[in-house]
Scaffold this active site. Structure first.
Site, short mmCIF file in Angstrom:
data_model
loop_
_atom_site.label_atom_id
_atom_site.label_comp_id
_atom_site.label_asym_id
_atom_site.label_seq_id
_atom_site.Cartn_x
_atom_site.Cartn_y
_atom_site.Cartn_z
CG ASN A 1 45.31 44.83 34.52
OD1 ASN A 1 44.19 44.73 34.58
ND2 ASN A 1 46.18 43.59 34.30
CG HIS B 1 41.46 42.63 34.38
ND1 HIS B 1 42.49 41.82 35.40
CD2 HIS B 1 40.38 42.72 35.33
CE1 HIS B 1 41.83 41.79 36.47
NE2 HIS B 1 40.76 42.19 36.44
CG ASP C 1 35.82 36.19 35.42
OD1 ASP C 1 34.89 36.13 36.30
OD2 ASP C 1 36.56 37.42 35.14
CD GLU D 1 44.77 40.07 33.22
OE1 GLU D 1 44.43 41.49 33.27
OE2 GLU D 1 45.03 39.22 34.21
C1 F6R Z 1 35.79 39.03 38.19
C2 F6R Z 1 36.07 39.72 37.10
C3 F6R Z 1 37.14 41.08 37.17
C4 F6R Z 1 37.00 42.13 38.34
C5 F6R Z 1 38.15 42.88 38.55
C6 F6R Z 1 37.84 43.80 39.63
O1 F6R Z 1 34.72 38.34 37.75
O2 F6R Z 1 35.46 39.81 35.92
O3 F6R Z 1 37.34 41.58 35.67
O4 F6R Z 1 35.76 42.52 38.00
O5 F6R Z 1 39.22 42.22 38.73
O6 F6R Z 1 37.94 43.09 40.84
P1 F6R Z 1 37.51 43.85 42.25
O7 F6R Z 1 36.24 44.07 42.14
O8 F6R Z 1 37.82 42.65 43.27
O9 F6R Z 1 38.53 44.95 42.36
#
Ligand code: F6R
Length: 246
Positions: free
Chosen positions: A136, A138, A67, A143
């Site tokens: 959450n 995702h 992303d 989301e």
């Molecule tokens: C980022 C992504 C998100 C993160 C998620 C957890 O490329 O795809 O899904 O993996 O928000 O983020 P952290 O590791 O910072 O808790």
């Protein structure tokens, strides 16, 4: 979906790096999908160490990122282009021609998403997809409520995700939208490895592993995947029932 629990973040990161290296040794041209965020930093650190020690080469591999924020130019300090360059791609022998991050500054974001989806298809699809998980549930920036049939597209970020990521941006204002690889594209990966660390992930990890498969908990989709594994540290596993193998 199998869950493996490691004593701490370092052990989890080490195991994730070891799996990536194993796949590369089996097939140097492996096509990977990779996440950003806090969770994979330990894995990247370990992979860079192994590269510097001459234990692994990434030169034959292809990398796609999950992303990018919409509206960020690739050299914006909070962009995932910069994150990947600083923590991984810029520190190893990855081939820039086979290293892909969605372009958040593309003039036509929908066309950029189609281009990205086509590039993954042309590469033969994703073989090893490494994921983090949002509080959450995702995955990527899919989301809660994201369709399991979705492909790479522009999405609106939830307020909670924007708040968690706000510190990376001036005046604490994270972008409202992002480009993300879709749920169906993630699901088609031959192998999925989801990493989670810390007590603030425990609830969503338990909901994903033990709850129903539901679009309201995106990571629960992986329960239907034939080859998905969760690597957790003890904190992230702390809300799981006792049925999880260590
Ligand atoms: C980022 C992504 C998100 C993160 C998620 C957890 O490329 O795809 O899904 O993996 O928000 O983020 P952290 O590791 O910072 O808790």
């Amino acid at each position: 979906m199998r869950a493996r629990v490691f004593p701490d973040y370092e052990a989890m990161s080490e195991a994730a790096a070891a799996l990536v290296v194993l796949r590369l040794r089996e097939k140097p041209s492996t096509v990977f999908m990779l996440p950003t965020g806090t969770t994979p930093l330990g894995m990247y650190r370990r992979l860079v160490e192994m590269y510097r020690a001459g234990q692994v080469s990434f030169a034959g591999a292809t990398f796609f990122n999950l992303d990018e924020y919409l509206g960020l130019v690739p050299d914006h300090p909070a962009s995932y282009h910069v994150y990947m360059k600083e923590h991984f791609y810029g520190l190893i022998d990855a081939d820039p021609a086979r290293t892909f991050v969605p372009d958040g500054s593309a003039p036509d974001p929908a066309a950029e998403c189609e281009r990205y989806e086509a590039a993954m298809r042309e590469a033969g699809g994703i073989e090893v997809c490494v994921l983090g998980i949002g509080r959450n549930g995702h995955i990527g920036f899919n989301e809660p409520g994201a369709s399991f049939l979705s492909r790479t597209r522009v999405v609106r970020l939830s307020e909670s995700t924007r708040n968690v990521n706000a510190a990376d941006f001036e005046e604490n204002r994270a972008p409202q939208r992002a480009l993300t690889v879709g749920m169906a594209t993630i699901f088609e990966s031959r192998e999925v490895l989801l990493l989670a660390s810390g007590t603030n992930k425990a609830r969503t990890v338990a909901a994903s592993v033990e709850g129903e498969i539901s679009e309201s908990v995106p990571a629960s989709m992986l329960k239907g995947h034939p080859n998905a594994e969760l690597f957790l540290d003890e904190d992230a596993a702390s809300d799981l029932g006792s049925g999880v193998a260590g």
